[in-house]
Design a protein around this motif. Structure first.
Motif, mmCIF file in Angstrom:
data_model
loop_
_atom_site.group_PDB
_atom_site.id
_atom_site.type_symbol
_atom_site.label_atom_id
_atom_site.label_comp_id
_atom_site.label_asym_id
_atom_site.label_seq_id
_atom_site.Cartn_x
_atom_site.Cartn_y
_atom_site.Cartn_z
ATOM 1 N N ALA A 1 -21.247 -34.675 -40.404
ATOM 2 C CA ALA A 1 -21.258 -33.957 -41.678
ATOM 3 C C ALA A 1 -22.562 -33.186 -41.786
ATOM 4 C CB ALA A 1 -21.096 -34.937 -42.843
ATOM 5 N N ALA A 2 -22.476 -31.871 -41.676
ATOM 6 C CA ALA A 2 -23.670 -31.036 -41.735
ATOM 7 C C ALA A 2 -24.254 -31.050 -43.142
ATOM 8 C CB ALA A 2 -23.333 -29.606 -41.319
ATOM 9 N N ASN B 1 -26.971 -39.320 -36.624
ATOM 10 C CA ASN B 1 -25.661 -39.568 -37.220
ATOM 11 C C ASN B 1 -24.562 -39.762 -36.180
ATOM 12 O OD1 ASN B 1 -25.591 -39.032 -40.420
ATOM 13 N ND2 ASN B 1 -27.158 -37.734 -39.491
ATOM 14 N N ARG B 2 -24.916 -39.843 -34.901
ATOM 15 C CA ARG B 2 -23.895 -39.860 -33.847
ATOM 16 C C ARG B 2 -23.127 -41.176 -33.832
ATOM 17 N NH1 ARG B 2 -25.895 -37.265 -28.636
ATOM 18 N NH2 ARG B 2 -25.596 -35.532 -30.067
ATOM 19 N N THR C 1 -24.307 -45.979 -38.260
ATOM 20 C CA THR C 1 -25.108 -44.827 -37.866
ATOM 21 C C THR C 1 -26.315 -44.758 -38.797
ATOM 22 O OG1 THR C 1 -23.840 -43.361 -39.332
ATOM 23 C CG2 THR C 1 -23.097 -43.560 -37.060
ATOM 24 N N ARG C 2 -27.163 -43.759 -38.598
ATOM 25 C CA ARG C 2 -28.308 -43.483 -39.485
ATOM 26 C C ARG C 2 -29.257 -44.680 -39.625
ATOM 27 N NH1 ARG C 2 -26.875 -39.171 -43.048
ATOM 28 N NH2 ARG C 2 -28.208 -40.020 -44.646
ATOM 29 N N PRO C 3 -29.877 -45.189 -38.557
ATOM 30 C CA PRO C 3 -29.768 -44.806 -37.147
ATOM 31 C C PRO C 3 -28.607 -45.528 -36.468
ATOM 32 C CG PRO C 3 -31.402 -46.516 -37.356
ATOM 33 C CD PRO C 3 -30.921 -46.230 -38.751
ATOM 34 N N PRO C 4 -28.256 -45.113 -35.228
ATOM 35 C CA PRO C 4 -27.159 -45.779 -34.524
ATOM 36 C C PRO C 4 -27.457 -47.256 -34.294
ATOM 37 C CG PRO C 4 -27.740 -43.698 -33.473
ATOM 38 C CD PRO C 4 -28.797 -43.966 -34.491
ATOM 39 N N GLY C 5 -26.492 -48.095 -34.675
ATOM 40 C CA GLY C 5 -26.622 -49.542 -34.496
ATOM 41 C C GLY C 5 -25.427 -50.086 -33.741
ATOM 42 N N PHE C 6 -25.670 -50.921 -32.719
ATOM 43 C CA PHE C 6 -24.619 -51.429 -31.847
ATOM 44 C C PHE C 6 -24.642 -52.955 -31.851
ATOM 45 C CE2 PHE C 6 -25.995 -47.318 -30.353
ATOM 46 C CZ PHE C 6 -24.811 -46.634 -30.165
ATOM 47 N N VAL C 7 -23.454 -53.541 -31.675
ATOM 48 C CA VAL C 7 -23.310 -54.995 -31.602
ATOM 49 C C VAL C 7 -22.629 -55.345 -30.287
ATOM 50 C CG1 VAL C 7 -22.255 -57.044 -32.645
ATOM 51 C CG2 VAL C 7 -23.175 -55.229 -34.113
ATOM 52 N N VAL C 8 -23.234 -56.292 -29.553
ATOM 53 C CA VAL C 8 -22.668 -56.774 -28.298
ATOM 54 C C VAL C 8 -22.324 -58.245 -28.470
ATOM 55 C CG1 VAL C 8 -23.050 -57.130 -25.835
ATOM 56 C CG2 VAL C 8 -24.022 -55.126 -26.955
ATOM 57 N N MET C 9 -21.049 -58.580 -28.294
ATOM 58 C CA MET C 9 -20.624 -59.973 -28.337
ATOM 59 C C MET C 9 -20.844 -60.583 -26.952
ATOM 60 S SD MET C 9 -19.697 -59.835 -31.440
ATOM 61 C CE MET C 9 -19.061 -61.493 -31.643
ATOM 62 N N CYS C 10 -21.570 -61.690 -26.921
ATOM 63 C CA CYS C 10 -21.915 -62.273 -25.634
ATOM 64 C C CYS C 10 -22.099 -63.778 -25.791
ATOM 65 C CB CYS C 10 -23.192 -61.646 -25.077
ATOM 66 S SG CYS C 10 -24.650 -61.949 -26.088
ATOM 67 N N ASP D 1 -26.841 -39.162 -24.633
ATOM 68 C CA ASP D 1 -27.685 -38.078 -25.136
ATOM 69 C C ASP D 1 -28.207 -38.397 -26.543
ATOM 70 O OD1 ASP D 1 -29.024 -35.675 -25.174
ATOM 71 O OD2 ASP D 1 -27.303 -34.522 -25.883
ATOM 72 N N MET D 2 -28.952 -39.491 -26.637
ATOM 73 C CA MET D 2 -29.551 -39.879 -27.910
ATOM 74 C C MET D 2 -31.064 -40.034 -27.745
ATOM 75 S SD MET D 2 -26.848 -42.463 -29.745
ATOM 76 C CE MET D 2 -26.928 -43.725 -28.493
ATOM 77 N N PRO D 3 -31.759 -38.966 -27.379
ATOM 78 C CA PRO D 3 -33.199 -39.097 -27.146
ATOM 79 C C PRO D 3 -33.970 -39.236 -28.453
ATOM 80 C CG PRO D 3 -32.553 -36.801 -26.974
ATOM 81 C CD PRO D 3 -31.288 -37.588 -27.173
ATOM 82 N N GLY D 4 -34.937 -40.126 -28.430
ATOM 83 C CA GLY D 4 -35.887 -40.206 -29.531
ATOM 84 C C GLY D 4 -35.453 -40.980 -30.738
#
Length: 484
Positions: free
Chosen positions: A196-197, A379-380, A418-427, A450-453
């Motif tokens: 969303a721009a 926002n990716r 997102t905002r910032p990108p957050g990931f969950v790994v089940m392990c 391609d998520m630099p910085g």
């Protein structure tokens, strides 16, 4: 907003307190020290059913030279010319001073609508000052107490007829707009964009931070194309975190100019502590943080702390190196800057590093593109199926460790936010996962997607609950015959 109201007066009469009262928030710094406010601060004011823009100004000083006080006065006079109505505030307890008389004469000549307000009018001690205010020739003074909220009804009664006049003027001057309707358009064929721009209603929030005298206010003035913020050779001119909305070459943004942040041990004065805390609050509310460095002394310890603060707050970061126009060996300096950036700020590896000149405007187009790109990355969102294919490849290339002889199994991965990108790994055994393998996964996310910085948050969780298929037995031929 139907009209613009500028609050003017000499220092320490309560202008910022009244500004906070009208906007309903503690936006402007308030202190007993005279001359706290130096820049023009705008806010959306609300008084009864009136909605208008209010401007807090610096205290009017009897100075016309190029000193700091003289530049503050010129900025305030510019606000008087911009505003539809001027609210001239005096201190009722101190009475009318010679400086008040000088500026009352200036306002009569420069402003079409002037309302005189006698602040701090609560109690009998203010009565003599209210009577003296009649001698300014600006009509009946409105007796108010900005701190306690008294006299707001009388102020509303003064503003109401002016508001009606400005609303009628705006309606008469509004252009007619023809709306063309495409009858062949398919309303059901729209697709929701992944990104969303920013829009004028929801602009991109950008905070410019850095050490004192790095050129933050000059940079924003150059982007605006006008001398909107107070600048000068003195360090630490900016005190409030000033927000300004603008269209930056087609990109709707709201820029926050913040006070220079020195080392905590050097911040002793109460007013500077308030300024720094106001700047930190601007960082928390921003989406992209531009860390402005001085090309002569880049990446000092305080610069690293400021950049690390923005990363810990989860903001997208763009590093801008100012005063590039006076640099002689630019290629060698740029190589040294990039090497120092990767070495000193590994948590922001790949973040944009842009060289600019706030004085000449060189490099501002690259800075705008870097800010927009950082916001897009911030926002990716990545599809779950694509993430799990990537995770399988990462495990195959470098399997997770096996503490105590039992290998940690990474079963499933998804993006939680997102905002910032957050990931969950089940392990299995997330508490035994070493930090080095976590950094390996984060680095892979930056490179492959391609998520630099941008800050990336990676959380490891154990798979909750038992396997739902573990207790189920495969029915044999005899059991199958019973069901047939």
């Amino acid at each position: 907003m139907s009209f613009t109201l500028a609050i003017v007066g000499r220092p320490n009469v309560g202008k910022s307190t009244l500004f906070n009262r009208l906007v309903g928030k503690r936006l402007a710094l308030v202190d007993d020290t005279p001359g706290v406010t130096r820049d023009l601060r705008e806010g959306a004011a609300r008084l009864g059913d009136l909605r208008f823009t209010v401007i807090d100004t610096a205290g009017l000083e009897d100075a016309t030279d190029d000193s700091l006080e003289g530049r503050m006065r010129r900025l305030t006079e510019r606000a008087v010319e911009m505003a539809d109505v001027c609210l001239f505030v005096i201190d009722a307890r101190a009475g009318v001073t010679p400086v008040d008389e000088i500026f009352a004469d200036i306002l009569r000549k420069r402003s079409g609508h002037v309302i005189l307000a006698a602040n701090k009018a609560e109690g009998a001690a203010a009565e003599p000052g209210v009577y003296e205010a009649w001698g300014l020739g600006l009509g009946d003074p409105v007796q108010i107490s900005a701190e306690h909220g008294e006299g707001m009804n009388e102020l509303y009664a003064r503003l109401m007829p002016l508001s009606d006049g400005f609303a009628a003027r705006t309606e008469a001057e509004a252009p007619e707009i023809d709306v063309a309707i495409d009858e062949d358009a398919d309303p059901d064929g729209e697709t929701v964009p992944a990104y969303a721009a920013p829009t004028p209603e929801r602009p991109l929030q950008v905070a410019v931070v850095g050490r004192p005298n790095a050129g933050k206010s000059t940079l924003i003035n150059t982007i605006l194309g006008e001398e909107r913020l107070l600048t000068g050779p003195e360090a630490g001119i900016t005190r409030d975190a000033i927000s300004l909305a603008l269209d930056w070459d087609g990109l709707p943004v709201r820029l926050f100019d913040t006070a220079g942040m020195r080392k905590k041990a050097r911040v002793q004065h109460k007013l500077e502590k308030l300024s720094v805390s106001d700047g930190l609050r601007a960082v928390k509310f921003a989406e992209v943080v531009v860390v402005l460095l001085d090309a002569a002394i880049p990446f000092e310890q305080q610069d690293l702390r400021i950049a690390d603060l923005a990363e810990r707050e989860g903001r997208a970061v763009v590093v801008a190196v100012n005063k590039w126009d006076i640099e002689e060996d630019r290629q060698g300096k740029l190589r040294a800057l990039k090497e120092a950036f990767d070495r000193l700020l590994p948590q922001l590896r790949g973040a944009p590093l842009v060289t600019v000149s706030a004085r000449t405007g060189k490099g501002l187009d690259r800075l705008r593109l870097a800010v927009q790109k950082a916001h897009e990355v911030w926002n990716r969102r990545i599809p779950t199926a694509q993430l799990n294919r990537w995770l399988a490849g990462m495990i195959e290339q470098h399997p997770p460790p096996a503490p105590g002889g039992r290998r940690i199994k990474l079963r499933y991965m998804t993006q939680a936010k997102t905002r910032p990108p957050g990931f969950v790994v089940m392990c299995s055994h997330p508490d035994k996962m070493p930090e080095s393998y976590r950094r390996y996964l984060v680095g892979g996310l930056r490179t492959d997607f391609d998520m630099p910085g941008t800050p990336i948050r990676l959380h490891l969780r154990s798979q909750s609950g038992a396997n739902p298929y573990k207790a189920r037995k495969t029915p044999g031929p005899s059991r199958l015959r019973k069901h047939l």
